[in-house]
Write a protein that holds these residues in place. Structure first.
Motif, mmCIF file in Angstrom:
data_model
loop_
_atom_site.group_PDB
_atom_site.id
_atom_site.type_symbol
_atom_site.label_atom_id
_atom_site.label_comp_id
_atom_site.label_asym_id
_atom_site.label_seq_id
_atom_site.Cartn_x
_atom_site.Cartn_y
_atom_site.Cartn_z
ATOM 1 N N ASP A 109 -4.170 -1.764 -3.015
ATOM 2 C CA ASP A 109 -4.690 -0.667 -2.188
ATOM 3 C C ASP A 109 -5.268 -1.281 -0.914
ATOM 4 O OD1 ASP A 109 -5.580 1.773 -1.327
ATOM 5 O OD2 ASP A 109 -7.414 1.745 -2.523
ATOM 6 N N GLU A 154 2.462 1.951 -3.402
ATOM 7 C CA GLU A 154 1.541 2.577 -4.355
ATOM 8 C C GLU A 154 1.463 4.086 -4.110
ATOM 9 O OE1 GLU A 154 0.138 0.941 -7.097
ATOM 10 O OE2 GLU A 154 1.688 -0.364 -6.270
ATOM 11 N N GLU A 155 1.434 4.478 -2.850
ATOM 12 C CA GLU A 155 1.423 5.909 -2.530
ATOM 13 C C GLU A 155 2.719 6.577 -2.970
ATOM 14 O OE1 GLU A 155 -1.347 6.118 1.493
ATOM 15 O OE2 GLU A 155 0.785 5.654 1.720
ATOM 16 N N SER A 168 3.117 7.254 -6.792
ATOM 17 C CA SER A 168 2.348 8.423 -7.234
ATOM 18 C C SER A 168 2.996 9.717 -6.772
ATOM 19 C CB SER A 168 0.916 8.348 -6.698
ATOM 20 O OG SER A 168 0.246 7.237 -7.234
ATOM 21 N N GLN A 169 3.463 9.735 -5.530
ATOM 22 C CA GLN A 169 4.054 10.957 -4.971
ATOM 23 C C GLN A 169 5.344 11.333 -5.688
ATOM 24 O OE1 GLN A 169 4.467 10.120 -0.775
ATOM 25 N NE2 GLN A 169 2.255 9.900 -0.499
ATOM 26 N N HIS A 187 0.841 -1.207 0.000
ATOM 27 C CA HIS A 187 0.000 0.000 0.000
ATOM 28 C C HIS A 187 0.876 1.256 0.000
ATOM 29 C CE1 HIS A 187 -3.579 2.435 0.984
ATOM 30 N NE2 HIS A 187 -2.740 3.129 1.734
ATOM 31 N N ARG A 188 1.887 1.254 0.846
ATOM 32 C CA ARG A 188 2.793 2.403 0.911
ATOM 33 C C ARG A 188 3.517 2.616 -0.424
ATOM 34 N NH1 ARG A 188 3.445 6.145 2.307
ATOM 35 N NH2 ARG A 188 5.502 6.416 3.260
ATOM 36 N N ALA A 213 -2.885 -0.294 6.236
ATOM 37 C CA ALA A 213 -2.055 0.875 6.518
ATOM 38 C C ALA A 213 -2.409 1.480 7.871
ATOM 39 C CB ALA A 213 -2.228 1.922 5.403
ATOM 40 N N THR A 265 10.836 12.009 -0.107
ATOM 41 C CA THR A 265 9.845 10.928 -0.064
ATOM 42 C C THR A 265 10.529 9.570 -0.121
ATOM 43 O OG1 THR A 265 8.133 12.297 -1.105
ATOM 44 C CG2 THR A 265 7.874 9.910 -1.284
ATOM 45 N N PRO A 318 -5.961 0.184 2.536
ATOM 46 C CA PRO A 318 -5.999 1.273 3.522
ATOM 47 C C PRO A 318 -6.166 0.765 4.960
ATOM 48 C CG PRO A 318 -8.031 1.201 2.217
ATOM 49 C CD PRO A 318 -7.065 0.285 1.562
ATOM 50 N N LYS A 344 0.803 1.254 -11.801
ATOM 51 C CA LYS A 344 -0.074 1.234 -10.631
ATOM 52 C C LYS A 344 -0.709 -0.148 -10.501
ATOM 53 C CE LYS A 344 -1.257 6.142 -10.666
ATOM 54 N NZ LYS A 344 -2.353 7.149 -10.782
#
Length: 885
Positions: A721, A617-618, A621-622, A614-615, A726, A638, A723, A716
């Protein structure tokens, strides 16, 4: 040692050599010219062939390389064109100094032999900066290396000159220009550097012709009075307007000077009377043109007084003449007074000689029509300048632009393609060298001796390097460039001129974005200079810490619009990050015997794996969003936080029980997930730190593509995902961190096992009990109890995490009395240290006399002591409360 095993320590020097050789031999950075792939192009700001790598180069190269490598990952067909600038004045100066050491001058050699000598120097030394660019890891296409004097660019330069001449946008004229008496050449306005100097403001008396008195003029350059051809007053000035139309007499020469009226004269400056010297002051030159004044040249191109200055001053240099004139004026009672005066004086950007305004015949570009189109291109959004505040500066310069003097009185450079027929005086401007005069067919042709300003050829760089004036495949595909990355100090020298030329000749802007990066300063925010002794040499940093550590430091500090405060300590700090990545990879590779057949996100199970996926994937994008918007520091920070903390400190520790456990199914799943995480981390970090990531990548088992620079950005994965995982992991981390905090605060040794009591209920209790083994292992506990009826004993360390009360019994673990005694001893020492520093900072003598950096250092020291004292006092109170339980 198996291929996948990494050495114990990372040795950057050999790794960097290996992969530079690999990338070059495989032409990794030569674009495929694939019509289906989106083009992405950067043309390198060409460094001078006389140059050596400095901090500005290093930052610029790092940011450009990140963009190129990132866009390759995005599937773009990327071209980064390398090259160097012939640097007319700078290079000629270097070679002339070498000749001087031999006791010779360029005149001794003659033009042709001298130019051969410069080419020899270029071949011997001009490649040094290119090797340094390569060493920075720059992913340029070396098969397209360009030089501003190579054959193709020389053809482009001549074509542009001829077209502009034919369009009436290049002309020859007598005009006042900036003249360097040392370099013996004209300089454009942008090549003049201004600095404040202490001088004098002298008040001189000019007798009126009719004998009715005198006028007093003020000047900082008395020697130029010998070239005066008028005295100007403001027609609104009641003191002098009655004199308009009369004449004054110039001392020493008795030249009649008309008194003219012009609103340009500032009534408040000096005496309100302005001496007009059209030959030696740009403003006076313009006034002279308006009023039809004579131009009298009294200073020659060597900085010496001419015959026009009069027999008693002829042959003196400027300073000698100034001294003699002031002495003579005193004798004649014509020096009314003098005062100290600080003013801004122009100096040559190359040799620092004081510039002499000088009227001569030069070649000029009529910039008005070109500047307007360049301005419109930005105002209409065709090119965007970042940060945005530089747009206003760009507009201001173009709105106030003067015609560009493009001729230089040197030998090294693009010789102006203009010939004069000695038989009929016809001026011939031609694409090819003419053999006869088109007007009289005479063959006595003499080429103009001057060369073009270096910036003239540089202004064509975005399209000339791609093959213009031919319509090449490169030009069709890669013009306009995607972005120009540059420093603000050449926004006008180069950027604005490229905009003017690109829009005019290509009918299209030369680049979509202009990213203006900040200055690299020292750690105190001071500009680096040899005189201050605060210069950090990039080559030393590369040798000492490796290219990746140096690049990552620059990237992490490259915040848009904010200058970088650089120190060697920061480079050393980020070297630890490179080592952290190396050690994490070394640990991981010990467990990765083969690549997973195919990663299936639907089969990810277990809290740690779901959380890290999950992290990731974040993070993907970041990082992509940050780099797309030139927020280089955000991308670096990051990745730093994710790799150091999420991956190394948590994930690797969380999965160790599975990697070392007996359950083969869990072990294989952990290995598959670890492989996926490590490989994607390497891909994301590669644009910033290409060498260490490439070396680790090459050791991964089962990779299909050896060259990491060609591996696409991770796609992606919606299936990853998680959450809820997380949120759960954040809760677990906070519990473990709270226990670690109690241990650290009270200096409890890691080997001492603690008990943990948690007052909680419901889902939180069930979750904590489910993951009890992880908590015990990572928090260093011997046992844990959770429930709503927990009744903690006295003398506990306590914390609250999301409503759950945590208690760590301390009796028998911590000797509170001894700890309090130790704290009191430390506090007493801090009080003593703070008192010493405080006396210094309260002493006016210290504050008034000590260097600023010393005072700043003491203030920072005082702040650190106070901060440490506050922490210890808080701990002291906490221990006292525990003792009272």
């Amino acid at each position: 040692m198996a291929q996948r095993d990494l050495p114990k320590g990372y040795e950057p020097m050999e790794v960097e050599k290996k992969w530079l050789k690999f990338w070059n031999e495989n032409q990794s950075f030569t674009p495929a010219l694939d019509p289906d792939r989106e083009p992405y192009c950067i043309v390198i700001p060409p460094p001078n062939i006389t140059g050596t790598l400095h901090m500005g180069h290093a930052l610029n190269l790092t940011l450009q390389d990140i963009l190129c490598r990132f866009h390759r990952q995005q599937g773009c067909d990327v071209l980064w064109v390398p090259g160097t600038d012939h640097a007319g004045i700078a290079t000629q100066n270097v070679v002339e100094k070498a000749l001087a050491a031999e006791g010779r001058t360029r005149q001794d050699l003659g033009r042709e032999e001298f130019i051969k000598r410069v080419w020899q120097w270029k071949e011997e030394y001009g490649g040094k900066i290119l090797n340094q660019i390569s060493r920075m890891g720059a992913s340029v296409d070396w098969t397209r290396l360009r030089f501003t004097l190579d054959e193709g660019l020389s053809r482009a330069v001549r074509e542009v000159f001829v077209q502009l001449y034919e369009q009436g946008l290049i002309y020859q004229g007598d005009y006042i220009i900036n003249w360097c008496i040392r370099c013996h050449t004209a300089l454009s306005d942008l090549e003049v550097e201004y600095s404040e100097i202490s001088g004098g403001l002298y008040h001189l008396r000019y007798p009126l012709e009719d004998g009715s008195g005198h006028l007093v003029v003020a000047t900082t350059r008395p020697e130029t009075m010998l070239g005066d051809t008028a005295v100007a007053v403001n027609p609104e000035d009641e003191r002098y307007r009655y004199l308009i139309g009369k004449f004054a007499l110039l001392p020493f020469l008795n030249r009649r000077l008309p008194v003219i009226g012009d609103e340009y004269v500032d009534k408040e400056f000096g005496t309100g009377c302005l001496k007009i010297t059209p030959a030696h002051d740009p403003n006076d030159f313009e006034l002279g043109r308006v009023h039809g004044l004579e131009i009298v040249q009294v200073i020659d191109d060597q900085g010496r007084m001419t015959a026009e200055a009069g027999e008693q001053f002829q042959g003196l240099d400027r300073q000698e003449c100034r001294t003699k004139i002031l002495n003579e004026l005193k004798k004649l009672d014509l020096l009314e007074g003098a005062e100290d005066y600080r003013h801004s004086v122009g100096h040559c950007y190359r040799c620092s000689s004081v510039i002499e305004p000088y009227v001569s015949r030069q070649w000029f570009v009529k910039t008005g029509p070109l500047a307007q189109k360049a301005r419109d291109a930005v105002s209409r959004g065709h090119t965007r300048i970042l940060p945005e505040h530089w747009t206003r500066t760009y507009y201001e310069w173009l709105d106030n632009i003067r015609d560009w003097c493009i001729s230089r009185q040197i030998w090294w450079g693009h010789r102006i393609p203009a010939w004069t027929c000695l038989d009929c005086c016809e001026l011939i401007v031609s694409r090819e060298d003419p053999s006869t005069c088109p007007k009289c067919q005479g063959s006595q042709l003499e080429q103009d001796q001057d060369v073009l300003d270096t910036w003239f050829s540089s202004a064509l760089w975005p399209f000339s390097t791609l093959g213009w004036p031919e319509r090449t495949r490169d030009l069709e595909k890669f013009y306009p460039a995607s972005v120009l990355v540059t420093a603000f100090d050449i926004l006008f020298f180069w950027v604005a001129r490229m905009m003017m030329m690109g829009v005019h000749f290509m009918d299209q802007v030369p680049f979509r974005h202009v990213y203006i990066h900040a200055l690299v300063r020292d750690v105190q925010g001071q500009k680096m200079s040899k005189s201050k002794g605060n210069v950090i040499d990039p080559l030393v940093m590369l040798d000492k810490y490796g290219t990746d550590a140096f690049r990552f430091t620059l990237t992490a500090l490259a915040s848009m619009g904010r200058d970088i405060k650089m120190s060697e300590d920061r480079v050393e700090g980020y070297r630890h990050f490179i080592n952290k990545i190396w050690n994490a990879a070394r640990f991981s590779l010990m467990h990765l015997e083969q690549a997973p057949e195919k990663f299936d996100s639907s089969r990810v199970e277990g809290l740690a794996h779901k959380w890290i996926m999950h992290r990731m994937e974040e993070i993907k994008s970041q990082v992509a969003e940050a780099l797309e918007n030139y927020r280089f520091n955000d991308a670096a920070q990051t990745m730093y936080q994710f790799v150091w903390h999420s991956f190394c400190d948590w994930y690797l520790e969380l999965i160790k029980p599975e990697l070392y456990g007996d359950d083969s199914r869990l072990r294989e799943k952990a290995r598959d997930n670890l492989y996926q995480m490590l490989s994607e981390i390497l891909i994301l970090l590669h644009p910033m730190i290409p060498f260490v990531t490439q070396e680790i990548w090459s050791r991964l088992p089962g990779i299909n593509e050896q060259d990491l620079s060609r591996v696409p950005y991770p796609q992606k994965r919606p299936g990853c995902d998680f959450p809820e995982a997380a949120r759960d992991m954040e809760f677990l981390q906070q519990v473990i961190t709270a226990v670690r905090g109690i241990r650290s605060e009270l200096n409890i040794a890691p080997g001492i096992r603690l008990e943990l009591l948690i007052r909680t209920e419901g889902r939180d209790r069930a979750f904590l009990e489910k993951h009890q083994d992880l908590i015990l292992g990572l928090a260093g506990l011997s046992g844990m109890q959770a429930g709503e009826d927990i009744d903690p004993p006295g003398g506990c360390g306590a914390a609250v995490v999301k409503g759950c009360e945590l208690f760590v019994p301390l009796r028998g673990v911590v000797d509170i009395q001894s700890e309090l005694a130790r704290l009191q001893k430390e506090l007493s020492k801090l009080d003593k240290d703070l008192n010493i520093v405080g006396k210094k900072l309260d002493n006016p003598g210290f504050l008034n006399n000590a260097p600023r950096e010393v005072i700043t250092k003491e203030q920072a020291k005082a702040g650190r002591i106070r901060e440490e004292k506050e922490k210890l006092e808080a701990l002291q109170k906490r221990l006292e409360s525990i003792e009272q339980d």
